[in-house]
Design a protein around this motif. Sequence first.
Motif, PDB file in Angstrom:
ATOM      1  N   HIS A  26       0.891  -1.065   0.042  1.00 30.66           N
ATOM      2  CA  HIS A  26      -0.184   0.141   0.085  1.00 30.66           C
ATOM      3  C   HIS A  26       0.848   1.085  -0.047  1.00 30.66           C
ATOM      4  CE1 HIS A  26      -3.682   2.663   1.052  1.00 30.66           C
ATOM      5  NE2 HIS A  26      -2.841   3.179   1.898  1.00 30.66           N
ATOM      6  N   LEU A  27       1.871   1.155   0.933  1.00 32.58           N
ATOM      7  CA  LEU A  27       2.813   2.524   0.717  1.00 32.58           C
ATOM      8  C   LEU A  27       3.596   2.691  -0.404  1.00 32.58           C
ATOM      9  CD1 LEU A  27       4.527   2.081   4.434  1.00 32.58           C
ATOM     10  CD2 LEU A  27       2.903   3.897   3.814  1.00 32.58           C
ATOM     11  N   LYS A  28       3.827   1.499  -0.991  1.00 32.57           N
ATOM     12  CA  LYS A  28       4.324   1.783  -2.466  1.00 32.57           C
ATOM     13  C   LYS A  28       3.585   1.901  -3.568  1.00 32.57           C
ATOM     14  CE  LYS A  28       8.542   1.260  -2.858  1.00 32.57           C
ATOM     15  NZ  LYS A  28       9.701   2.295  -2.850  1.00 32.57           N
ATOM     16  N   GLY A  29       2.174   1.959  -3.192  1.00 28.32           N
ATOM     17  CA  GLY A  29       1.215   2.214  -4.327  1.00 28.32           C
ATOM     18  C   GLY A  29       1.154   1.014  -5.417  1.00 28.32           C
ATOM     19  N   VAL A  30       1.455  -0.097  -4.971  1.00 27.61           N
ATOM     20  CA  VAL A  30       1.573  -1.250  -6.146  1.00 27.61           C
ATOM     21  C   VAL A  30       0.249  -2.121  -5.974  1.00 27.61           C
ATOM     22  CG1 VAL A  30       2.820  -3.364  -6.607  1.00 27.61           C
ATOM     23  CG2 VAL A  30       4.062  -1.352  -5.769  1.00 27.61           C
ATOM     24  N   SER A  31      -0.319  -2.507  -6.941  1.00 27.92           N
ATOM     25  CA  SER A  31      -1.298  -3.338  -7.425  1.00 27.92           C
ATOM     26  C   SER A  31      -1.216  -4.874  -7.266  1.00 27.92           C
ATOM     27  CB  SER A  31      -2.206  -2.829  -8.623  1.00 27.92           C
ATOM     28  OG  SER A  31      -1.558  -3.017  -9.648  1.00 27.92           O
ATOM     29  N   SER A  83       9.803   4.852  -8.183  1.00 29.93           N
ATOM     30  CA  SER A  83       9.589   6.163  -8.137  1.00 29.93           C
ATOM     31  C   SER A  83       8.873   6.783  -6.731  1.00 29.93           C
ATOM     32  CB  SER A  83       8.780   6.902  -9.268  1.00 29.93           C
ATOM     33  OG  SER A  83       7.583   5.855  -9.338  1.00 29.93           O
ATOM     34  N   SER A  84       8.236   5.792  -5.946  1.00 27.35           N
ATOM     35  CA  SER A  84       7.458   5.887  -4.630  1.00 27.35           C
ATOM     36  C   SER A  84       8.347   6.042  -3.381  1.00 27.35           C
ATOM     37  CB  SER A  84       6.545   4.975  -4.485  1.00 27.35           C
ATOM     38  OG  SER A  84       5.770   4.656  -5.572  1.00 27.35           O
ATOM     39  N   PRO A  85       8.107   6.898  -2.585  1.00 23.41           N
ATOM     40  CA  PRO A  85       9.084   7.029  -1.571  1.00 23.41           C
ATOM     41  C   PRO A  85       9.433   5.559  -0.703  1.00 23.41           C
ATOM     42  CG  PRO A  85       7.050   8.359  -1.158  1.00 23.41           C
ATOM     43  CD  PRO A  85       6.757   7.473  -2.463  1.00 23.41           C
ATOM     44  N   SER A  86      10.799   5.543  -0.288  1.00 19.27           N
ATOM     45  CA  SER A  86      11.361   4.668   0.283  1.00 19.27           C
ATOM     46  C   SER A  86      10.740   4.138   1.642  1.00 19.27           C
ATOM     47  CB  SER A  86      12.836   4.514   0.473  1.00 19.27           C
ATOM     48  OG  SER A  86      13.439   3.522   0.966  1.00 19.27           O
ATOM     49  N   ILE A  87      10.566   2.831   1.866  1.00 15.38           N
ATOM     50  CA  ILE A  87       9.747   2.552   3.150  1.00 15.38           C
ATOM     51  C   ILE A  87      11.025   2.318   4.237  1.00 15.38           C
ATOM     52  CG2 ILE A  87       8.589   0.653   4.515  1.00 15.38           C
ATOM     53  CD1 ILE A  87       7.309  -0.279   1.728  1.00 15.38           C
ATOM     54  N   GLU A 201      -4.817   5.767  12.880  1.00 15.42           N
ATOM     55  CA  GLU A 201      -5.610   6.830  12.230  1.00 15.42           C
ATOM     56  C   GLU A 201      -4.841   7.084  10.673  1.00 15.42           C
ATOM     57  OE1 GLU A 201      -8.401   8.072  12.664  1.00 15.42           O
ATOM     58  OE2 GLU A 201      -8.607   6.507  14.202  1.00 15.42           O
ATOM     59  N   SER A 202      -3.680   6.681  10.650  1.00 18.06           N
ATOM     60  CA  SER A 202      -2.980   6.840   9.283  1.00 18.06           C
ATOM     61  C   SER A 202      -3.631   6.293   8.412  1.00 18.06           C
ATOM     62  CB  SER A 202      -1.230   6.660   9.430  1.00 18.06           C
ATOM     63  OG  SER A 202      -1.493   4.963   9.502  1.00 18.06           O
ATOM     64  N   ASP A 203      -3.094   6.786   6.895  1.00 14.82           N
ATOM     65  CA  ASP A 203      -3.620   6.256   5.727  1.00 14.82           C
ATOM     66  C   ASP A 203      -3.592   4.647   5.683  1.00 14.82           C
ATOM     67  OD1 ASP A 203      -4.898   6.494   2.963  1.00 14.82           O
ATOM     68  OD2 ASP A 203      -3.027   5.589   2.444  1.00 14.82           O
ATOM     69  N   VAL A 204      -2.352   4.165   5.795  1.00 14.38           N
ATOM     70  CA  VAL A 204      -2.237   2.600   5.864  1.00 14.38           C
ATOM     71  C   VAL A 204      -3.037   1.996   7.031  1.00 14.38           C
ATOM     72  CG1 VAL A 204       0.108   2.636   7.080  1.00 14.38           C
ATOM     73  CG2 VAL A 204      -0.376   1.256   5.336  1.00 14.38           C
TER      74      VAL A 204
END
Length: 233
Positions: A26-31, A83-87, A201-204
């Motif tokens: 989810h954090l990386k925005g990967v399907s 291209s997504s932020p690093s975890i 309460e965070s998005d993830v």
Amino acid sequence: MAGEGDLKLLGMVVSPFVVRVRMALHLKGVSYEYIEQDLFNKGELLLKYNPVHKKVPVLIHNGKPICESLAIVQYVDEALAASSPSILPADPHDRAVGRFWAAYVDDKFFPAWIGIMRAETEEDRAKKMSETAAVVEQLEAALAQCSNGKAFFSGDSVGYLDIAVGCNLFWLDAMRKMFGVVVIDAARTPVLAAWADRFKESDVGKEVLPDGDIAVEYAKKIQAYRAAAAASK
């Protein structure tokens, strides 16, 4: 969400380790395709792709399996959605510290709260609670060390160590509902308790973390299974 080739996740909704991987994706925005597994009746896919341990999670990327949740999270961070932020933290020292504490979560924190779940008497549960409290105090110290006074272990936003710890929170909610125990006590570890509220309460947290009632239902299923197995002996 971005596509990254053929990506499948073998999992189980009540596994905190599976939840951890889903949070990373989810954090990386990967399907990806999620395939629920029944560990009472293990299917061909699980046995094929994790023949050693025969457990979830297993991430299958273009036909190649990756096993063990922390290894999968690091793979997701390094191999997917560049291209997504690093975890994981960018700084090598911070990354090493994060890995140390993530291992602590799996080696100490997870077994501690599992011990509370499996306690057969109130006396035994109280003993396990005392042991777990000492482990939780170490996580409070880790939060102070890693966050530098910011909202999350990783700083201003959710990162590697946040999901390593946070994937367990729905089971702590379940134990509060089942046994009336509070594992992360605001009176004893106020900074960690405040972090837990922020994480939920965070998005993830909102999008991926299951409701504690799901864990309660599964725990009751396990209890019934064990009772039936004991009665049949």
